[in-house]
Write a protein that holds these residues in place. Structure first.
Motif, PDB file in Angstrom:
ATOM      1  N   ARG A   1      14.194  -2.366  -1.016  1.00 28.01           N
ATOM      2  CA  ARG A   1      14.089  -3.808  -1.232  1.00 28.01           C
ATOM      3  C   ARG A   1      13.026  -4.400  -0.328  1.00 28.01           C
ATOM      4  NH1 ARG A   1      15.951  -8.669   1.040  1.00 28.01           N
ATOM      5  NH2 ARG A   1      16.953 -10.171  -0.387  1.00 28.01           N
ATOM      6  N   HIS A   2      13.035  -3.993   0.937  1.00 29.68           N
ATOM      7  CA  HIS A   2      12.050  -4.493   1.886  1.00 29.68           C
ATOM      8  C   HIS A   2      10.630  -4.140   1.458  1.00 29.68           C
ATOM      9  CE1 HIS A   2      10.050  -5.295   5.743  1.00 29.68           C
ATOM     10  NE2 HIS A   2       9.527  -4.082   5.639  1.00 29.68           N
ATOM     11  N   LEU A   3      10.428  -2.909   0.987  1.00 24.36           N
ATOM     12  CA  LEU A   3       9.091  -2.492   0.555  1.00 24.36           C
ATOM     13  C   LEU A   3       8.655  -3.208  -0.715  1.00 24.36           C
ATOM     14  CD1 LEU A   3       9.150   1.370   1.142  1.00 24.36           C
ATOM     15  CD2 LEU A   3       7.985  -0.357   2.515  1.00 24.36           C
ATOM     16  N   GLY A   4       9.615  -3.653  -1.533  1.00 24.02           N
ATOM     17  CA  GLY A   4       9.279  -4.370  -2.748  1.00 24.02           C
ATOM     18  C   GLY A   4       9.392  -3.567  -4.017  1.00 24.02           C
TER      19      GLY A   4
ATOM     20  N   SER B   1       0.822  -1.221   0.000  1.00 23.73           N
ATOM     21  CA  SER B   1       0.000   0.000   0.000  1.00 23.73           C
ATOM     22  C   SER B   1       0.852   1.266   0.000  1.00 23.73           C
ATOM     23  CB  SER B   1      -0.927   0.011   1.214  1.00 23.73           C
ATOM     24  OG  SER B   1      -0.180   0.101   2.427  1.00 23.73           O
ATOM     25  N   LEU B   2       2.133   1.143   0.353  1.00 25.25           N
ATOM     26  CA  LEU B   2       3.009   2.305   0.414  1.00 25.25           C
ATOM     27  C   LEU B   2       3.690   2.599  -0.920  1.00 25.25           C
ATOM     28  CD1 LEU B   2       4.656   1.592   3.879  1.00 25.25           C
ATOM     29  CD2 LEU B   2       2.933   3.322   3.372  1.00 25.25           C
ATOM     30  N   LEU B   3       3.663   1.659  -1.845  1.00 27.06           N
ATOM     31  CA  LEU B   3       4.300   1.868  -3.137  1.00 27.06           C
ATOM     32  C   LEU B   3       3.441   2.774  -4.022  1.00 27.06           C
ATOM     33  CD1 LEU B   3       5.590  -1.751  -3.938  1.00 27.06           C
ATOM     34  CD2 LEU B   3       6.808   0.142  -2.854  1.00 27.06           C
ATOM     35  N   PRO B   4       4.071   3.536  -4.903  1.00 29.27           N
ATOM     36  CA  PRO B   4       3.306   4.398  -5.814  1.00 29.27           C
ATOM     37  C   PRO B   4       2.371   3.573  -6.694  1.00 29.27           C
ATOM     38  CG  PRO B   4       5.625   5.013  -5.799  1.00 29.27           C
ATOM     39  CD  PRO B   4       5.517   3.719  -5.053  1.00 29.27           C
ATOM     40  N   PRO B   5       1.275   4.151  -7.158  1.00 35.31           N
ATOM     41  CA  PRO B   5       0.339   3.430  -8.039  1.00 35.31           C
ATOM     42  C   PRO B   5       1.048   2.892  -9.278  1.00 35.31           C
ATOM     43  CG  PRO B   5      -0.608   5.514  -7.310  1.00 35.31           C
ATOM     44  CD  PRO B   5       0.822   5.525  -6.872  1.00 35.31           C
ATOM     45  N   GLY B   6       0.663   1.684  -9.662  1.00 37.20           N
ATOM     46  CA  GLY B   6       1.228   1.084 -10.866  1.00 37.20           C
ATOM     47  C   GLY B   6       2.485   0.276 -10.640  1.00 37.20           C
ATOM     48  N   ILE B   7       3.050   0.293  -9.432  1.00 32.71           N
ATOM     49  CA  ILE B   7       4.260  -0.490  -9.133  1.00 32.71           C
ATOM     50  C   ILE B   7       3.858  -1.782  -8.424  1.00 32.71           C
ATOM     51  CG2 ILE B   7       6.374  -0.595  -7.774  1.00 32.71           C
ATOM     52  CD1 ILE B   7       6.914   2.243  -8.378  1.00 32.71           C
ATOM     53  N   GLU B   8       4.168  -2.899  -9.058  1.00 29.00           N
ATOM     54  CA  GLU B   8       3.867  -4.202  -8.491  1.00 29.00           C
ATOM     55  C   GLU B   8       4.929  -4.569  -7.466  1.00 29.00           C
ATOM     56  OE1 GLU B   8       1.426  -7.529  -8.077  1.00 29.00           O
ATOM     57  OE2 GLU B   8       1.128  -5.767  -9.367  1.00 29.00           O
ATOM     58  N   PRO B   9       4.559  -4.838  -6.213  1.00 32.18           N
ATOM     59  CA  PRO B   9       5.570  -5.148  -5.187  1.00 32.18           C
ATOM     60  C   PRO B   9       6.315  -6.439  -5.491  1.00 32.18           C
ATOM     61  CG  PRO B   9       3.353  -5.566  -4.360  1.00 32.18           C
ATOM     62  CD  PRO B   9       3.194  -4.867  -5.678  1.00 32.18           C
ATOM     63  N   GLN B  10       7.625  -6.388  -5.280  1.00 36.05           N
ATOM     64  CA  GLN B  10       8.491  -7.543  -5.502  1.00 36.05           C
ATOM     65  C   GLN B  10       8.852  -8.186  -4.153  1.00 36.05           C
ATOM     66  OE1 GLN B  10       9.418  -8.158  -8.921  1.00 36.05           O
ATOM     67  NE2 GLN B  10       7.833  -6.576  -9.126  1.00 36.05           N
ATOM     68  N   THR B  11       9.177  -9.456  -4.197  1.00 31.10           N
ATOM     69  CA  THR B  11       9.698 -10.162  -3.034  1.00 31.10           C
ATOM     70  C   THR B  11      11.058 -10.730  -3.411  1.00 31.10           C
ATOM     71  OG1 THR B  11       7.494 -10.721  -2.215  1.00 31.10           O
ATOM     72  CG2 THR B  11       9.345 -12.031  -1.392  1.00 31.10           C
ATOM     73  N   TYR B  12      12.086 -10.325  -2.669  1.00 27.57           N
ATOM     74  CA  TYR B  12      13.458 -10.724  -2.998  1.00 27.57           C
ATOM     75  C   TYR B  12      13.957 -11.754  -1.987  1.00 27.57           C
ATOM     76  CZ  TYR B  12      13.442  -6.451  -5.840  1.00 27.57           C
ATOM     77  OH  TYR B  12      13.147  -5.467  -6.754  1.00 27.57           O
ATOM     78  N   PRO B  13      14.167 -12.986  -2.400  1.00 27.32           N
ATOM     79  CA  PRO B  13      14.749 -13.962  -1.477  1.00 27.32           C
ATOM     80  C   PRO B  13      16.233 -13.684  -1.260  1.00 27.32           C
ATOM     81  CG  PRO B  13      14.534 -14.926  -3.664  1.00 27.32           C
ATOM     82  CD  PRO B  13      13.876 -13.563  -3.730  1.00 27.32           C
ATOM     83  N   THR B  14      16.711 -13.991  -0.069  1.00 25.63           N
ATOM     84  CA  THR B  14      18.142 -13.909   0.224  1.00 25.63           C
ATOM     85  C   THR B  14      18.799 -15.162  -0.329  1.00 25.63           C
ATOM     86  OG1 THR B  14      17.771 -12.591   2.210  1.00 25.63           O
ATOM     87  CG2 THR B  14      19.858 -13.778   2.055  1.00 25.63           C
ATOM     88  N   VAL B  15      19.751 -14.983  -1.247  1.00 24.67           N
ATOM     89  CA  VAL B  15      20.288 -16.136  -1.971  1.00 24.67           C
ATOM     90  C   VAL B  15      21.718 -16.488  -1.581  1.00 24.67           C
ATOM     91  CG1 VAL B  15      18.752 -15.768  -3.932  1.00 24.67           C
ATOM     92  CG2 VAL B  15      21.004 -14.668  -3.909  1.00 24.67           C
ATOM     93  N   VAL B  16      22.406 -15.603  -0.836  1.00 22.51           N
ATOM     94  CA  VAL B  16      23.764 -15.910  -0.384  1.00 22.51           C
ATOM     95  C   VAL B  16      23.892 -15.489   1.070  1.00 22.51           C
ATOM     96  CG1 VAL B  16      24.792 -15.649  -2.677  1.00 22.51           C
ATOM     97  CG2 VAL B  16      24.683 -13.685  -1.142  1.00 22.51           C
ATOM     98  N   SER B  17      24.882 -16.032   1.758  1.00 23.65           N
ATOM     99  CA  SER B  17      25.129 -15.667   3.152  1.00 23.65           C
ATOM    100  C   SER B  17      25.925 -14.367   3.228  1.00 23.65           C
ATOM    101  CB  SER B  17      25.906 -16.777   3.863  1.00 23.65           C
ATOM    102  OG  SER B  17      27.233 -16.862   3.356  1.00 23.65           O
ATOM    103  N   VAL B  18      25.986 -13.799   4.418  1.00 26.42           N
ATOM    104  CA  VAL B  18      26.796 -12.601   4.632  1.00 26.42           C
ATOM    105  C   VAL B  18      28.250 -12.877   4.294  1.00 26.42           C
ATOM    106  CG1 VAL B  18      27.690 -11.039   6.395  1.00 26.42           C
ATOM    107  CG2 VAL B  18      25.259 -11.577   6.352  1.00 26.42           C
ATOM    108  N   GLU B  19      28.764 -14.032   4.725  1.00 29.32           N
ATOM    109  CA  GLU B  19      30.166 -14.368   4.455  1.00 29.32           C
ATOM    110  C   GLU B  19      30.445 -14.447   2.962  1.00 29.32           C
ATOM    111  OE1 GLU B  19      29.448 -16.025   8.587  1.00 29.32           O
ATOM    112  OE2 GLU B  19      28.320 -15.810   6.725  1.00 29.32           O
ATOM    113  N   GLU B  20      29.514 -15.020   2.195  1.00 32.55           N
ATOM    114  CA  GLU B  20      29.719 -15.149   0.762  1.00 32.55           C
ATOM    115  C   GLU B  20      29.674 -13.797   0.054  1.00 32.55           C
ATOM    116  OE1 GLU B  20      27.859 -19.489  -0.378  1.00 32.55           O
ATOM    117  OE2 GLU B  20      26.465 -17.946   0.328  1.00 32.55           O
ATOM    118  N   GLU B  21      28.816 -12.894   0.525  1.00 32.55           N
ATOM    119  CA  GLU B  21      28.646 -11.599  -0.143  1.00 32.55           C
ATOM    120  C   GLU B  21      29.644 -10.562   0.350  1.00 32.55           C
ATOM    121  OE1 GLU B  21      26.988  -9.120  -2.980  1.00 32.55           O
ATOM    122  OE2 GLU B  21      26.656 -11.273  -2.645  1.00 32.55           O
ATOM    123  N   ALA B  22      30.271 -10.805   1.509  1.00 35.98           N
ATOM    124  CA  ALA B  22      31.148  -9.794   2.106  1.00 35.98           C
ATOM    125  C   ALA B  22      32.290  -9.357   1.194  1.00 35.98           C
ATOM    126  CB  ALA B  22      31.702 -10.301   3.443  1.00 35.98           C
ATOM    127  N   PRO B  23      32.997 -10.251   0.483  1.00 26.07           N
ATOM    128  CA  PRO B  23      34.078  -9.766  -0.395  1.00 26.07           C
ATOM    129  C   PRO B  23      33.587  -8.809  -1.466  1.00 26.07           C
ATOM    130  CG  PRO B  23      34.278 -12.132  -0.024  1.00 26.07           C
ATOM    131  CD  PRO B  23      32.949 -11.723   0.529  1.00 26.07           C
TER     132      PRO B  23
END
Length: 495
Positions: free
Chosen positions: A266-269, A166-188
């Motif tokens: 990202r959280h909002l979608g 409900s917080l996104l502007p009209p016409g924007i379809e909210p996305q859901t982003y899964p976390t696909v790597v760990s912090v250790e993997e993404e840190a470099p």
């Protein structure tokens, strides 16, 4: 004892502990100050309707007893003691009907029990972690550190989905982003991105001062890489940006805002194209400060009215710098509006409510959070937890309240990179949140109970680490400000 006092009733000798608006919207010191002359009183009256006075830190015998209201009109105005409830650091007394920080563990059956000491113990008594091992076992934990937790995903209820959609502007379809790597993997990747972005900001500043062209393409390239990293796992870039905050350039505040703002989106979608816009808003929202005198940026103490007006001009300076660079109009709007406030008290245009774009409202929240949690020449940093409490208290009047709640959900009550104290007395750094239990993060324990640096910092998962039989469980006692107990976060930079 803290007392709400209208500025018309202020007197020399009172210690002003809090204001009725965000400190970053005023020329006053963040950590409070003692009123020493009538000039300070006049300045307070010009910016505030009321303040919070700490009688214990005020001077004069008249402050030793409660400030009793002189008549019924004073009672109606609210000039009465308010010490019965704890006050957030740098936050006004809560308005009736405003929402506190929502801590989801309460409604999901999290353990409750005895009160803890400090602010967290008073307002969130009973929150517990699952870690109950002896402090003496730090070395053993380091040698057998737990593996990163599995790629868990939060199960979103229809109500939670609708709240963010409900917080996104009209016409924007909210996305859901899964976390696909760990912090250790993404840190470099995150480390390289922070280094590149910091170097880019430094070069942009040098080029602008020399009158050279603005490298839009280079900014877009960095932003695209940042968005990709945050989509994979936002916590890695938040960790690195927090750990490196003392190493990045003088204008690196924008880098932290960019990371938090993109993670918020990202959280909002928001789709990836809009996440790139948000990253640009954060990265460039303070670029206009290049045009301000260095002595103004580095001044310690309250700014004069003239100096404060000059500081506010950084917004106009930034728009002027970017005017010929063909940035998206929504990006320019977010940069222009990051100091606007919902009640019209912001600048430069004094916009009200929905007149402020979604980018401007989000940027205002994140910019304030980053400012509160970082050391500046005129103000000490506060803990992330205290900053979130303050921003929550300002929801409605200054910030869009539903967005404030979503921001708290996006970063967690104790954001990644926060220093925390455990009930055992040990100090830890939050490394990674559990998606389903925000008060049970994975943490790096960096001191013993005596607050001395641990010879073997240990990674401990409060969600999965078992409790030792017969011992009281250890829980997060409170958040700590950066630099607490002389700890330098750079010493615990994730390798």
């Amino acid at each position: 004892m803290a007392t709400k006092v209208f500025t018309s009733d202020l007197r020399v000798g009172m210690f002003v502990a809090d204001l009725d608006r965000p400190w970053v919207d005023t020329p006053f010191l963040l950590q409070g100050f003692l009123i020493e002359d009538e000039e300070q009183i006049a300045a307070l009256r010009a910016h505030c309707e009321y303040v919070i006075v700490d009688r214990a830190r005020s001077l004069g015998k008249e402050y030793e007893a409660p400030l009793a209201p002189s008549n019924a009109a004073d009672v109606k105005r609210g000039a009465v003691p308010i010490a019965a409830k704890p006050q957030p650091v740098a936050a006004p007394a809560r308005r009736a009907g405003s929402s506190p920080i929502k801590i989801e563990e309460i409604s999901r059956g999290g353990p409750a029990g005895a009160n803890g000491d400090g602010m967290l113990g008073r307002v969130a008594a009973g929150f517990r972690g699952l870690w109950g091992r002896k402090a003496q076992e730090v070395k053993g934990r380091a040698q057998a550190a737990p593996a990163p937790r599995p790629m868990e995903q939060a199960v979103e209820t229809p109500q939670e989905f609708e709240a963010r959609a409900s917080l996104l502007p009209p016409g924007i379809e909210p996305q859901t982003y899964p976390t696909v790597v760990s912090v250790e993997e993404e840190a470099p990747v995150a480390r390289e991105l922070v280094t590149n972005a910091s170097n880019l900001l430094e070069k942009l500043v040098a080029d602008i001062r020399l009158g050279q062209s603005f490298e839009v393409e280079r900014v877009e390239e960095i932003v695209e890489d940042m968005v990709d990293s945050i989509v994979r796992n936002p916590q890695a870039l938040m960790w690195v940006a927090k750990m490196r905050e003392q190493d990045i350039t003088s204008y690196g505040h924008g880098l932290q805002v960019s990371v938090y703002l993109t993670s918020f989106g990202r959280h909002l979608g928001f789709p990836k194209a809009q996440l790139s816009h948000l990253a640009m808003v954060g990265l460039l929202l303070d670029i206009g400060k290049i045009k301000l005198p260095r002595e103004l940026l580095e001044k310690q103490g309250r700014l004069s009215d003239e100096e404060f007006d000059a500081a506010k001009a950084h917004v106009a300076h930034g728009l002027e710098i970017l005017a010929g660079s063909e940035f998206n109009p929504e990006v320019m709007g977010g940069i222009e509006q990051h100091h606007e406030r919902m009640n019209g008290s912001g600048y430069p245009r004094g916009l009200v409510g929905d007149e402020i774009s979604i980018y401007g409202r989000m940027a205002g929240i994140v910019d304030c959070f980053a400012a509160l949690t970082n050391h500046r020449p005129y103000a000490a940093a506060v803990s992330s937890y205290e900053a979130l409490r303050s921003i929550t208290g300002w929801g409605g009047d200054f910030f869009h309240e539903p967005l404030v709640q979503q921001f708290v959900s996006s970063v967690g009550v104790f954001p990644v990179g926060s220093l925390i104290e455990l009930s055992s007395g040990e100090v830890a750094v939050v490394v990674e949140h559990s998606k389903v239990r925000r008060l049970k993060p994975r943490v790096l324990v960096v001191t013993g109970p005596d607050k001395q640096p641990a010879p073997f910092p240990a990674m401990v998962d409060l969600l999965y680490d078992p409790q030792t039989s017969g011992e009281a469980p250890v829980f997060i006692k409170r958040g700590l400000a950066p630099g607490a107990y002389g700890l330098d976060l750079r010493d615990f930079y994730l390798a």
